[in-house]
Design an enzyme around this catalytic site. Structure first.
Site, short mmCIF file in Angstrom:
data_model
loop_
_atom_site.label_atom_id
_atom_site.label_comp_id
_atom_site.label_asym_id
_atom_site.label_seq_id
_atom_site.Cartn_x
_atom_site.Cartn_y
_atom_site.Cartn_z
CE LYS A 38 -6.62 8.47 8.27
NZ LYS A 38 -7.41 7.34 8.78
CG ASP B 66 -10.06 7.41 6.65
OD1 ASP B 66 -8.97 7.38 6.03
OD2 ASP B 66 -10.15 7.59 7.88
CD GLU C 36 -6.73 5.38 2.47
OE1 GLU C 36 -7.72 5.46 3.20
OE2 GLU C 36 -5.61 5.01 2.89
NE ARG D 21 -10.89 -1.04 3.35
CZ ARG D 21 -11.55 -1.29 4.48
NH1 ARG D 21 -12.74 -1.86 4.43
NH2 ARG D 21 -11.04 -0.99 5.63
CE LYS E 26 -3.27 2.59 2.93
NZ LYS E 26 -4.27 2.56 4.01
CG ASP F 43 -5.58 7.86 4.77
OD1 ASP F 43 -6.48 8.53 4.21
OD2 ASP F 43 -5.80 6.82 5.43
CG ASP G 7 -2.02 5.09 5.01
OD1 ASP G 7 -1.93 3.96 5.53
OD2 ASP G 7 -3.07 5.54 4.52
N1 BES Z 1 -4.41 4.34 6.87
C1 BES Z 1 -5.56 4.03 7.62
C2 BES Z 1 -5.32 2.95 8.67
C3 BES Z 1 -4.39 3.30 9.79
C4 BES Z 1 -4.89 3.71 10.99
C5 BES Z 1 -3.03 3.16 9.66
C6 BES Z 1 -4.05 4.00 12.04
C7 BES Z 1 -2.17 3.45 10.71
C8 BES Z 1 -2.70 3.87 11.90
C9 BES Z 1 -6.67 3.53 6.70
O1 BES Z 1 -6.67 4.07 5.43
C10 BES Z 1 -7.95 3.93 7.33
O2 BES Z 1 -8.20 5.10 7.41
N2 BES Z 1 -8.73 2.95 7.77
C11 BES Z 1 -9.95 3.21 8.39
C12 BES Z 1 -10.96 2.28 7.77
C13 BES Z 1 -12.38 2.60 8.15
C14 BES Z 1 -12.80 3.88 7.51
C15 BES Z 1 -13.23 1.47 7.70
C16 BES Z 1 -9.80 2.91 9.88
O3 BES Z 1 -9.07 1.98 10.23
O4 BES Z 1 -10.35 3.66 10.68
ZN ZN Z 2 -4.87 4.70 4.71
MN MN Z 3 -7.74 5.90 5.34
#
Ligand code: BES
Ligand code: ZN
Ligand code: MN
Length: 489
Positions: A271, A342, A344, A346, A259, A264, A283
């Site tokens: 966020k 968010d 993103e 995947r 990834k 992000d 990220d």
């Molecule tokens: N990059 C984040 C995941 C992440 C969170 C990485 C904390 C490192 C530390 C990912 O893109 C994300 O935002 N995931 C969301 C998914 C949700 C919207 C289903 C999450 O984990 O909150």
């Molecule tokens: Zn992310």
């Molecule tokens: Mn995200």
């Protein structure tokens, strides 16, 4: 820094600091150690007594030796119980000694640790411990504070003949360090453009195949999921594909997908503050690990063909941003309702996985800072592994075990795909909050048809804060050593 194996016995070694590993069950100074203590006029036994040193794992102590001695300092490091000795114990012990030697302003260090498995594995583990503990990232400092001299020369006592293993370990470490530096670089310095430049530079330096797909190329391939994420960024997306081909007929063909979100923001499902948005430079950790593995593999030259793939972009907000609710079509024709912008990672991985499978490889492993849910489940020390393939899972677990990187298999519970069902599209990109790391993995699974595949969520392990009681805080380079072991296996 020079690291070499030496024939010189510990009794005769001369230099700034001599480091010695001691087991909990080997604390009586007999044999060689007794002779050493005698030679140091009892300094060793005095030190042990003074600090009540018991040989516990991660414990250490050091002291000055009388000025007439051929060594200036003695360092002792605990190794725990001898029956529990692992390569990881040696890595940690070497790291501790390296940090102590640096703090004590020692330029030369001799280290005497017991053998684990064989001389080459032992030397490699010790080398990794030193390299990764002593590496400091000063790229963004205008001035350096309290910089003592660097440790310049390290000699591994009792491991003569392991210089080849040391050299290979250092090549692997150069990959770990590249991964760390990419992750640590801020999002105004590490961008899709600089990631593409880094890939070009690696390909140039090591004679690798490289293909960088620009936005138009991705459009032609129908990568609607990746491009949906890239829409709001002012920077061009870069789909990066590096190929390592051995000179001989490859024993197998593998793909590693990372990834690559250089930042992000969450997109329009932005966020909030407190979400860790300011850390979202990490990220692209999957891509960082992928590039680090490129660097290591290109030097180790195994008889395996490896494709390294990353769809690199930022997830930003602007008038061009995808809307929460947009439908996207990925390059395998599947449609996705973006109920949360968010989620993103995947989306970018979907097109990267489809691309990887089309290469006709024997297995695909993706690494991604995919979910906060994985951090909640496993914390900062353990990455999550999802795979429908028991064989690939076993390979990866063994690779992680010998790398000293923690990996835990999580369930790919098909029933939870219910949560991703959409009314008008093939699937949504986000399910309900429970089991968020599992639904993320199930989403990815939709984009791999029949190639053995595994997904590793490194959201927790990519970075470690000092508050976690870590003596080497920051970007970890997690995954490079596991992937290298896997490719070589
Ligand atoms: N990059 C984040 C995941 C992440 C969170 C990485 C904390 C490192 C530390 C990912 O893109 C994300 O935002 N995931 C969301 C998914 C949700 C919207 C289903 C999450 O984990 O909150
Ligand atoms: Zn992310
Ligand atoms: Mn995200």
């Amino acid at each position: 820094m020079e690291i070499k194996a030496t024939n010189t016995p510990q009794l005769e070694w001369a230099g700034d600091a001599l480091a010695i590993g001691l087991f909990e069950d080997g604390m009586e100074l007999t044999g060689e150690l007794a002779k050493l203590d005698e030679k140091l006029t009892g300094t060793l036994s005095e030190l042990i007594e003074e600090v009540e040193f018991k040989g516990k794992v991660n414990s250490s102590a050091s002291t000055r030796v009388g000025s007439k001695s051929p060594i200036r300092k003695i360092i002792i490091v605990g190794l725990g119980k001898s029956e529990d000795l692992k390569l990881e114990t040696l890595r940690q012990a070497a790291a501790t000694c390296g940090r102590l030697a640096k703090k004590e302003r020692c330029k030369s260090l001799g280290i005497c640790l017991p053998m684990c498995q064989d001389a080459n594995s032992t030397a490699a583990a010790i080398t990794e411990g030193f390299e990764l503990a002593l590496h400091q990232d000063h790229r963004f400092k205008s001035e350096l504070e309290n910089q003592g001299p660097d440790v310049e020369q390290i000699e591994l006592i009792g491991l003569a003949g392991s210089d080849e293993a040391i050299a290979r370990a250092r090549q692997i470490c150069s990959g770990v360090i590249l991964a760390r530096e990419l992750v640590a670089a801020p999002p105004n310095s590490c961008t899709p453009i600089t990631m593409a430049q880094t890939a070009e530079a690696l390909a140039q330096e090591f004679g690798l195949g490289i293909e960088i797909l620009e936005q138009e190329d991705c459009e032609k391939l129908g990568m609607g999921a990746f491009l949906g994420v890239a829409k709001a960024s002012d920077l061009p997306p870069k789909f990066i594909h590096i190929t390592y081909k051995p000179e001989v007929t490859p024993r197998r063909k593998l793909a590693i997908v990372g990834k690559g979100l250089t930042f992000d923001s969450g997109g329009l499902n932005l966020k909030t503050s407190g979400s860790g948005i300011e850390m979202m430079k990490t990220d692209m950790g999957g891509a960082g690990t992928t590039f680090g593995t490129v660097k290591a593999i290109a030097q180790l030259k195994p008889d395996v063909e490896v494709h390294f793939i990353s769809a690199v972009t930022e997830n930003m907000v602007s008038g061009h941003a995808m809307h929460p609710g947009d439908f996207l079509t990925a390059s395998n024709g599947k449609t996705i309702e973006v109920n949360n912008t968010d989620a993103e990672g995947r989306l970018t991985l979907a097109d990267a996985l489809v691309f990887a499978e089309k290469l006709g490889v024997d297995a695909i492993v993706d690494l991604a800072t995919l979910t906060g849910a994985c951090v909640i489940a496993l914390g900062n020390d353990i990455a999550g592994l999802w795979s429908p393939d028991d064989n690939l899972t076993a390979q990866l677990k063994a690779a992680a075990e010998s790398a000293g990187e923690k990996l835990w298999r999580m369930p790919l519970e098909e029933k939870y795909f219910e949560g991703l069902k959409a009314m008008h599209a093939d699937m949504k990109n986000t399910g309900p909050r429970p089991a968020g790391a599992i639904t993320a993995a199930l989403f990815l699974k939709q984009f791999v048809k029949d190639t053995p595949w595994a997904h590793i969520d490194i959201a927790g392990t990519v970075w470690i804060d000092a508050e976690n009681g870590c003596n080497n805080p920051g970007a970890t380079g997690y995954g490079v050593r596991t992937l290298v072991n896997w490719v070589l296996s």
